[in-house]
Design a protein around this motif. Structure first.
Motif, PDB file in Angstrom:
ATOM      1  N   VAL A   1      76.164  57.315   6.271  1.00 27.67           N
ATOM      2  CA  VAL A   1      76.208  56.700   7.785  1.00 27.67           C
ATOM      3  C   VAL A   1      76.165  55.056   7.006  1.00 27.67           C
ATOM      4  N   TYR A   2      75.896  55.161   6.248  1.00 24.71           N
ATOM      5  CA  TYR A   2      76.211  53.688   5.823  1.00 24.71           C
ATOM      6  C   TYR A   2      77.549  53.845   5.369  1.00 24.71           C
ATOM      7  N   LYS A   3      78.233  54.542   4.518  1.00 27.99           N
ATOM      8  CA  LYS A   3      79.776  54.393   3.985  1.00 27.99           C
ATOM      9  C   LYS A   3      80.388  54.292   5.845  1.00 27.99           C
ATOM     10  N   SER A   4      80.307  55.307   6.295  1.00 29.63           N
ATOM     11  CA  SER A   4      81.070  55.212   8.020  1.00 29.63           C
ATOM     12  C   SER A   4      81.212  53.581   8.189  1.00 29.63           C
ATOM     13  N   GLN A   5      79.444  53.070   8.470  1.00 32.78           N
ATOM     14  CA  GLN A   5      79.269  52.335   9.236  1.00 32.78           C
ATOM     15  C   GLN A   5      80.609  50.670   8.544  1.00 32.78           C
ATOM     16  N   VAL A   6      80.139  50.885   7.064  1.00 34.99           N
ATOM     17  CA  VAL A   6      81.431  50.413   6.255  1.00 34.99           C
ATOM     18  C   VAL A   6      82.220  50.341   6.567  1.00 34.99           C
ATOM     19  N   ASP A   7      83.575  51.349   6.596  1.00 35.48           N
ATOM     20  CA  ASP A   7      84.156  51.712   7.130  1.00 35.48           C
ATOM     21  C   ASP A   7      84.697  51.477   8.477  1.00 35.48           C
ATOM     22  N   GLU A   8      84.485  51.451   9.127  1.00 35.43           N
ATOM     23  CA  GLU A   8      84.474  51.351  10.596  1.00 35.43           C
ATOM     24  C   GLU A   8      84.511  49.409  10.482  1.00 35.43           C
TER      25      GLU A   8
ATOM     26  N   GLU B   1      87.127  50.488  16.326  1.00 28.75           N
ATOM     27  CA  GLU B   1      86.417  50.054  15.325  1.00 28.75           C
ATOM     28  C   GLU B   1      85.350  50.037  15.406  1.00 28.75           C
ATOM     29  N   THR B   2      85.285  48.660  16.434  1.00 29.95           N
ATOM     30  CA  THR B   2      84.101  47.751  15.666  1.00 29.95           C
ATOM     31  C   THR B   2      82.976  48.256  16.953  1.00 29.95           C
ATOM     32  N   LYS B   3      83.141  49.239  18.080  1.00 32.07           N
ATOM     33  CA  LYS B   3      82.592  50.083  19.148  1.00 32.07           C
ATOM     34  C   LYS B   3      81.466  51.178  18.111  1.00 32.07           C
ATOM     35  N   HIS B   4      82.493  51.955  16.760  1.00 35.50           N
ATOM     36  CA  HIS B   4      81.987  52.770  16.016  1.00 35.50           C
ATOM     37  C   HIS B   4      80.659  52.054  15.219  1.00 35.50           C
ATOM     38  N   ALA B   5      81.510  50.735  14.314  1.00 32.48           N
ATOM     39  CA  ALA B   5      80.359  50.398  13.163  1.00 32.48           C
ATOM     40  C   ALA B   5      79.156  49.905  14.435  1.00 32.48           C
ATOM     41  N   LYS B   6      79.221  49.508  15.543  1.00 33.85           N
ATOM     42  CA  LYS B   6      77.429  49.109  16.330  1.00 33.85           C
ATOM     43  C   LYS B   6      77.282  50.289  16.727  1.00 33.85           C
ATOM     44  N   THR B   7      77.782  51.503  16.610  1.00 34.71           N
ATOM     45  CA  THR B   7      76.820  52.802  16.957  1.00 34.71           C
ATOM     46  C   THR B   7      75.733  53.014  15.726  1.00 34.71           C
ATOM     47  N   TRP B   8      77.065  52.852  14.613  1.00 36.78           N
ATOM     48  CA  TRP B   8      76.346  53.368  13.292  1.00 36.78           C
ATOM     49  C   TRP B   8      74.742  52.282  13.167  1.00 36.78           C
ATOM     50  N   LYS B   9      75.497  51.314  13.556  1.00 37.72           N
ATOM     51  CA  LYS B   9      74.457  49.887  12.930  1.00 37.72           C
ATOM     52  C   LYS B   9      73.068  50.593  14.212  1.00 37.72           C
ATOM     53  N   GLU B  10      72.953  51.104  14.946  1.00 36.74           N
ATOM     54  CA  GLU B  10      71.601  51.361  15.977  1.00 36.74           C
ATOM     55  C   GLU B  10      71.281  52.564  15.474  1.00 36.74           C
TER      56      GLU B  10
ATOM     57  N   ALA C   1      95.979  55.350   7.761  1.00 38.06           N
ATOM     58  CA  ALA C   1      95.888  57.002   8.515  1.00 38.06           C
ATOM     59  C   ALA C   1      94.807  57.674   7.446  1.00 38.06           C
ATOM     60  N   LYS C   2      96.031  57.457   5.810  1.00 38.52           N
ATOM     61  CA  LYS C   2      94.519  58.536   5.378  1.00 38.52           C
ATOM     62  C   LYS C   2      93.364  58.209   5.474  1.00 38.52           C
ATOM     63  N   SER C   3      92.221  57.098   5.640  1.00 43.03           N
ATOM     64  CA  SER C   3      91.055  56.917   4.792  1.00 43.03           C
ATOM     65  C   SER C   3      90.493  57.698   6.593  1.00 43.03           C
ATOM     66  N   GLU C   4      91.554  57.501   7.485  1.00 48.07           N
ATOM     67  CA  GLU C   4      90.944  57.989   9.112  1.00 48.07           C
ATOM     68  C   GLU C   4      90.507  59.695   9.082  1.00 48.07           C
ATOM     69  N   GLU C   5      91.342  60.344   7.943  1.00 50.65           N
ATOM     70  CA  GLU C   5      91.470  61.705   8.136  1.00 50.65           C
ATOM     71  C   GLU C   5      90.278  61.544   7.042  1.00 50.65           C
ATOM     72  N   LYS C   6      90.247  61.250   5.861  1.00 50.26           N
ATOM     73  CA  LYS C   6      88.965  61.173   6.227  1.00 50.26           C
ATOM     74  C   LYS C   6      87.235  60.743   6.442  1.00 50.26           C
ATOM     75  N   GLY C   7      88.003  59.913   7.162  1.00 52.38           N
ATOM     76  CA  GLY C   7      86.273  59.498   8.318  1.00 52.38           C
ATOM     77  C   GLY C   7      86.004  60.757   9.306  1.00 52.38           C
ATOM     78  N   ALA C   8      87.513  61.409   9.623  1.00 53.88           N
ATOM     79  CA  ALA C   8      87.337  62.444  10.752  1.00 53.88           C
ATOM     80  C   ALA C   8      86.216  63.294   9.771  1.00 53.88           C
ATOM     81  N   ALA C   9      87.208  64.046   8.723  1.00 58.00           N
ATOM     82  CA  ALA C   9      86.342  65.452   7.650  1.00 58.00           C
ATOM     83  C   ALA C   9      84.813  64.373   7.489  1.00 58.00           C
TER      84      ALA C   9
END
Length: 294
Positions: A14-21, A51-60, A93-101
Motif C-alpha cells: 500500500v505504501y509503494k502504491s501511494q508513493v507511485d501515485e 493519481e492525486t485522488k488515488h494517493a489520497k485514498t491510500w493515505k486514508e 505506461a509501463k509503470s501503470e501496467e505494473k500498478g494495475a497488476a
C-alpha cells in the motif's frame, strides 16, 4: 479497511502504491504544463488529478504522507526535455501496467483497489491514444542518417587510422568526409522526399543531416582530444562510442516505437563492426601495397 488490519507485507504494498501515485501526479502535472496540444494537456491534467485522488485514498489507509523520490522526479523531467514526452509517457505506461497488476493483488484484500485497478487500465488506454509528437514522425529520417553515418564513418575512420597512424590526420579525414557525406545525405533525402510528394521534405532532410552530423562529431572526437601517437587508443574509444550510440538509439526506439531492442541492436552492431573490421584490413593492405611509411 484500517491499517491495523493489514499484514506487514500488504501494508508495504500500500505504501509503494501511494508513493507511485504521488510521483505519477507530479510527473503528469509537469508534462501537462509543458504540453502545447490542448487535448494532450487536458488528458494529462485529468490523469494527474486521478493519481492525486488515488494517493489520497491510500493515505486514508496508511494515515501518513509519503515523500516522492526526488531523484526519480528530476530524472523523468530531464528525460522529457531530452527525449520528449512520448518517451516519458511510455515509461509511465509501463509503470501503470505494473500498478494495475499490483492493484489486482491488493483487490483480494482491499475492495477499493479493484476500482483503482480499472482506472489504471483506462490510464494506459488514454496514454496511447494521446501520443502524437512531431519528432516521432521523422524517426525514419533519423534512423537513415544515423545508420549511414555509423556504417560509412566507422569504416572510413577504421580504414585510415592505422594507415595514417596520426590522430590529427585521421580527425581531419573524418571531418572532411563526414561533413561532405552529411550534406550529400541530407540533399539526397530531400530530393527523395520531394519526389514522393512529402510536403515536409526539408524538415525530414534536416533530421537526417543532424543525426548524421552528430554521429560524425562523436566518432571524430577521440581523435581530436588525444595526442597524435595515441591513434590506437582513439580507435578503441571510437569503436566503444559506436556501440554506445547503437545501444542508446535502439533503446529509445524500443520504448517509443515498441520495437524489439536486442534484435535491432544486434543487427546494427554486427553491421557496423563488420564494416569497421573489413575497412581496417583494407587500410592495412593499402598502406603496405602503396609503401606508405607513417
Amino acid at each position: 479497511m484500517k491499517r491495523s488490519e493489514l499484514s506487514a507485507e500488504l501494508l508495504a504494498a500500500v505504501y509503494k502504491s501511494q508513493v507511485d501515485e504521488v510521483e505519477g501526479a507530479i510527473i503528469y502535472d509537469f508534462l501537462a504544463k509543458r504540453e502545447k496540444n490542448p487535448e494532450n494537456k487536458k488528458v494529462l491534467k485529468t490523469m494527474g488529478e486521478e493519481e492525486t485522488k488515488h494517493a489520497k485514498t491510500w493515505k486514508e489507509i496508511t494515515g501518513e504522507d509519503v515523500k516522492p523520490r526526488g531523484f526519480f522526479i528530476f530524472f523523468m523531467k530531464l528525460l522529457s526535455y531530452i527525449f520528449g514526452f512520448t518517451f516519458v509517457l511510455k515509461q509511465m505506461a509501463k509503470s501503470e501496467e505494473k500498478g494495475a497488476a499490483s492493484y489486482n493483488e491488493l483487490a483480494q484484500k482491499i475492495p477499493l483497489a479493484a476500482r483503482m485497478a480499472e482506472e489504471e487500465e483506462q490510464h494506459e488506454e488514454a496514454l496511447f491514444k494521446m501520443l502524437d509528437e512531431e519528432r516521432l514522425h521523422y524517426v525514419g529520417a533519423m534512423v537513415l542518417g544515423l545508420n549511414d553515418a555509423l556504417v560509412e564513418l566507422t569504416g572510413a575512420i577504421a580504414g585510415v587510422t592505422f594507415a595514417l597512424a596520426n590522430t590529427k590526420m585521421v580527425a581531419m579525414t573524418g571531418i572532411i568526409t563526414g561533413i561532405s557525406a552529411t550534406l550529400s545525405m541530407a540533399a539526397s533525402n530531400y530530393l527523395a522526399e520531394r519526389a514522393d510528394g512529402n510536403k515536409n521534405a526539408l524538415k525530414s532532410s534536416l533530421y537526417t543531416g543532424i543525426a548524421y552530423l552528430v554521429t560524425v562529431a562523436l566518432l571524430v572526437l577521440p581523435y581530436l582530444l588525444l595526442p597524435a601517437h595515441l591513434y590506437a587508443v582513439a580507435f578503441v574509444i571510437m569503436l566503444a562510442t559506436v556501440i554506445f550510440i547503437i545501444l542508446f538509439f535502439n533503446y529509445y526506439l524500443s520504448v517509443v516505437k515498441d520495437e524489439p531492442f536486442l534484435r535491432r541492436f544486434g543487427e546494427m552492431a554486427i553491421i557496423s563492426m563488420s564494416v569497421a573490421l573489413l575497412s581496417f584490413v583494407i587500410g592495412i593492405l593499402a598502406k603496405n601495397l602503396l609503401g606508405i611509411d607513417a
